[in-house]
Write a protein that holds these residues in place. Structure first.
Motif, PDB file in Angstrom:
ATOM      1  N   LEU A 187      -7.497  -1.160  -3.370  1.00 50.02           N
ATOM      2  CA  LEU A 187      -7.365  -1.290  -1.907  1.00 50.02           C
ATOM      3  C   LEU A 187      -8.717  -1.440  -1.211  1.00 50.02           C
ATOM      4  CD1 LEU A 187      -4.543   1.284  -1.084  1.00 50.02           C
ATOM      5  CD2 LEU A 187      -4.383  -1.127  -1.704  1.00 50.02           C
ATOM      6  N   ASN A 244      -6.569   5.591   6.852  1.00 41.14           N
ATOM      7  CA  ASN A 244      -6.393   5.641   8.307  1.00 41.14           C
ATOM      8  C   ASN A 244      -6.685   7.009   8.913  1.00 41.14           C
ATOM      9  OD1 ASN A 244      -5.456   2.979   9.412  1.00 41.14           O
ATOM     10  ND2 ASN A 244      -4.200   3.197   7.575  1.00 41.14           N
ATOM     11  N   GLU A 262       1.990   5.048   0.770  1.00 40.87           N
ATOM     12  CA  GLU A 262       1.765   5.826   1.985  1.00 40.87           C
ATOM     13  C   GLU A 262       0.518   6.700   1.856  1.00 40.87           C
ATOM     14  OE1 GLU A 262       3.991   8.023   5.460  1.00 40.87           O
ATOM     15  OE2 GLU A 262       5.165   7.267   3.796  1.00 40.87           O
ATOM     16  N   PHE A 280      -2.633   4.611   2.244  1.00 43.83           N
ATOM     17  CA  PHE A 280      -2.663   4.177   3.643  1.00 43.83           C
ATOM     18  C   PHE A 280      -3.116   5.326   4.554  1.00 43.83           C
ATOM     19  CE2 PHE A 280      -0.476   3.766   7.726  1.00 43.83           C
ATOM     20  CZ  PHE A 280      -0.849   2.486   8.106  1.00 43.83           C
ATOM     21  N   ASN A 281      -2.556   6.509   4.327  1.00 43.43           N
ATOM     22  CA  ASN A 281      -2.918   7.664   5.153  1.00 43.43           C
ATOM     23  C   ASN A 281      -4.385   8.029   5.015  1.00 43.43           C
ATOM     24  OD1 ASN A 281      -0.420   7.934   6.227  1.00 43.43           O
ATOM     25  ND2 ASN A 281       0.264   9.520   4.775  1.00 43.43           N
ATOM     26  N   MET A 325       0.852  -1.196   0.000  1.00 44.38           N
ATOM     27  CA  MET A 325       0.000   0.000   0.000  1.00 44.38           C
ATOM     28  C   MET A 325       0.890   1.249   0.000  1.00 44.38           C
ATOM     29  SD  MET A 325      -2.941   0.997   2.796  1.00 44.38           S
ATOM     30  CE  MET A 325      -3.632  -0.628   2.948  1.00 44.38           C
TER      31      MET A 325
END
Ligand SMILES: NC(=O)c1ccc[n+]([C@@H]2O[C@H](COP(=O)([O-])OP(=O)(O)OC[C@H]3O[C@@H](n4cnc5c(N)ncnc54)[C@H](O)[C@@H]3O)[C@@H](O)[C@H]2O)c1
Ligand SMILES: O=C(O)C[C@H](O)C(=O)O
Ligand SMILES: [Mn+2]
Length: 540
Positions: free
Chosen positions: A33, A10, A3, A6-7, A1
């Motif tokens: 994803l 999250n 960054e 992912f950020n 994934m």
């Protein structure tokens, strides 16, 4: 994934989960994803609500909802807004008491709170900035965990009350969740159970007191004000010996609010006005007994006292209508250990032939024949059948508000109060209750919980960027809740129902904003449009 992807997934302030469109997935490096089917917010709500319903206890339900909160704020608040009545006791009081008592053991996520330690004062600014990130913070709820609801000192674990109160701000009044910051001041704890617990997540030290404590609070306030200008600072669940001191210190300098003193005062005055609307009586004829004259008890009493004075009584005349009962019994001028808030309302022994016998609530009720009895004592069952029937023997419609939270600490149940008084009592409780069917009538029980007013109050003050929270604005909030309940209906509630929380939060907000403008505490000119513009809605 990557960054980036992912950020995004999250970050609960931007995450949309399965609702990210194909274009967004491309732009945010999210290709592949997520499951390919793009859902609508409504579909996500439907799906999560079904999962919620499968949880079999309120604690399990709350933990599930907090997972959604941690992942996706829009989804959480959309879901909350569709089930306000059902979610309030799960997300907030009384279930929140369980999560506070077990916070360290239940811990999975810091929920974007700022943890400030008295042993790490050089990092206050850094912490606040870290916690805020690029968000523009407008509203802080801060606690030091000393007087959580009625359950006492829970140290750092009290942070959940800051998180919980802020969730209600958004659900009830549409405060943008990106603009809020929960804060806990960890000054130690005197709760031995926590000190002895290796898994306790706070400082394993006794509470700091005196200058050391107040200097830390000062430093926090100062840095928070500089870091977030135009911010509304809400204090929650501080201990009895600090709460009023802190409020008195800052209320004429910054836009600040103490919920237990001021919020509870507003909602209780509103409940009393609602009761008198039903009984067709005058406020200035009432005789008031406060049972448990601590932070909330004294704050409420002062608000009712001010309202009586406003309605024409002199301060001297009004004072004669108020009695404070605490651990020592009726509070007299010579009682030891009076707080500064109790002192002005302590009675002279010479007023009574039997002053020495007025050492408990029962004897005081017998002696003074109250028409209003408000409990903020944390003493479950303290409003006994004997006390309640004695009160009802001397007044047609006794107003009885057992306000101690959570449920297990209430001075009486609404059910008992209705039964013992043959349906005559006008009742409001701190946590949701009822309706109660008695002799063929459904008695709707008002919830006198500050959650019914603090969101609207905050929205109103923030929307017009008010300089201070004045007494006039507070008073306006208390008078904004009338006219929603039909007082002629048999079994009518003394306060509007939580199901209409979002509607009357708006009414409160507009009144408060308008009052700020009238008092020249704001540069805005139009309260209604300012409130409208400030309001956030959960949508993508
Ligand atoms: N419904 C609401 O909106 C609301 C708001 C604030 C507080 N509360 C509730 O009110 C209660 C008190 O909260 P607080 O913040 O004022 O706490 P506090 O500690 O400041 O006040 C509690 C008071 O009760 C007194 N007390 C204790 N035992 C007593 C006894 N046996 N007889 C008479 N008095 C006794 C204490 O001496 C103290 O003065 C809590 O249960 C809290 O949940 C409800
Ligand atoms: O948190 C609540 O439910 C109300 C109040 O602020 C309390 O301390 O009990
Ligand atoms: Mn509180």
């Amino acid at each position: 994934m990557t960054e980036k992807g992912f950020n995004v997934l999250n970050n609960p302030f931007v995450n949309k989960g399965t609702a990210f469109t194909e274009q967004e997935r491309k732009d945010l490096s999210l290709e592949g994803l997520l499951p390919p089917f793009v859902q609508t917010l409504d579909q996500q709500v439907e799906q999560t609500y079904a999962q919620y319903q499968k949880r079999d206890s309120d604690l399990a339900k709350r933990i599930f909802l907090m997972d959604i909160f941690n992942e996706n704020r829009v989804l959480f608040f959309k879901l909350f807004s569709e089930h306000v009545n059902e979610f309030m006791p799960v997300v907030y009081d009384p279930t929140i008491a369980d999560t506070i008592e077990n916070y360290s053991r239940l811990f999975v996520d810091p929920q974007n709170a700022a943890y400030l330690s008295i042993y790490d004062q050089d990092n206050i600014e850094k912490t606040l900035k870290n916690a805020a990130g690029d968000r523009d913070i407008k509203l802080i709820v801060v606690t030091d965990g000393e007087g959580i609801l009625g359950i006492g000192d829970w140290g750092l674990q009290g942070v959940d009350i800051s998180v919980g109160k802020l969730m209600v701000y958004t659900a009830a009044a549409g405060i943008d969740p990106k603009s809020v910051l929960p804060v806990v001041l960890d000054v130690g704890t005197n709760n031995q159970k926590l000190l002895d617990d290796d898994l306790y997540l706070g400082n394993h030290e006794n509470r700091a007191t005196g200058d050391k404590y107040y200097n830390f609070v000062d430093k926090f306030v100062d840095i928070a004000e500089k870091t977030f200008p135009n911010m509304y600072l809400h204090f929650e669940d501080f201990g009895r010996s600090n709460a009023a001191n802190i409020l008195n210190k800052y209320k004429d300098k910054i836009l600040t609010f103490n919920d237990d003193i001021q919020g509870t005062g507003i909602i209780t005055l509103a409940g009393i006005l609602g009761s008198l609307n039903i009984s067709k009586q005058k406020l200035t004829d009432q005789v008031y007994v406060s049972f448990g004259a601590g932070t909330a008890g004294a704050g409420i009493l002062k608000r009712i006292f001010d309202a009586m004075v406003e309605e024409g009584l002199s301060e001297e005349e009004a004072k004669k209508r108020f009695y404070m009962v605490d651990k020592q019994g009726l509070l007299f001028t010579d009682t030891e250990g009076l707080t500064p808030e109790q002192e002005p309302f302590a009675r002279d022994r010479s007023e009574f032939d039997n002053a020495d016998q007025l050492t408990d609530l029962a004897s005081v009720v017998k002696e003074v024949h109250p028409t209003i009895l408000v409990g903020t004592s944390t003493q479950p069952g303290a409003f006994t059948k004997e006390i309640v029937t004695e009160m009802a023997a001397h007044t047609e419609r006794p107003i009885i508000f057992p306000l101690s939270n959570p449920t297990k600490l209430a001075e009486a149940t609404a059910n008992d109060l209705i039964k013992w008084t043959d349906g005559k009592a006008l009742v409001a409780t701190g946590v949701p209750a009822g309706p109660i069917n008695y002799n063929g009538v459904d008695y709707n029980i008002g919830q006198a919980n500050n959650a019914l007013v603090y969101p609207g109050l905050g929205l109103g003050a923030l929307a017009v960027n008010a300089k201070l929270l004045s007494d006039g604005m507070i008073n306006r909030a208390a008078h904004s809740l009338g006219g929603i309940v039909d007082p002629e209906q048999p079994g009518a509630a003394v306060l509007p129902p939580v199901t209409k929380l979002d509607q009357f939060s708006l009414t409160v907000a507009e009144g408060v904003a308008d009052q700020a403008i009238k008092e020249n505490l704001s540069d805005s000119t139009d309260a209604k449009s300012a409130v409208e513009d400030f309001k956030w809605e959960p949508k993508y």
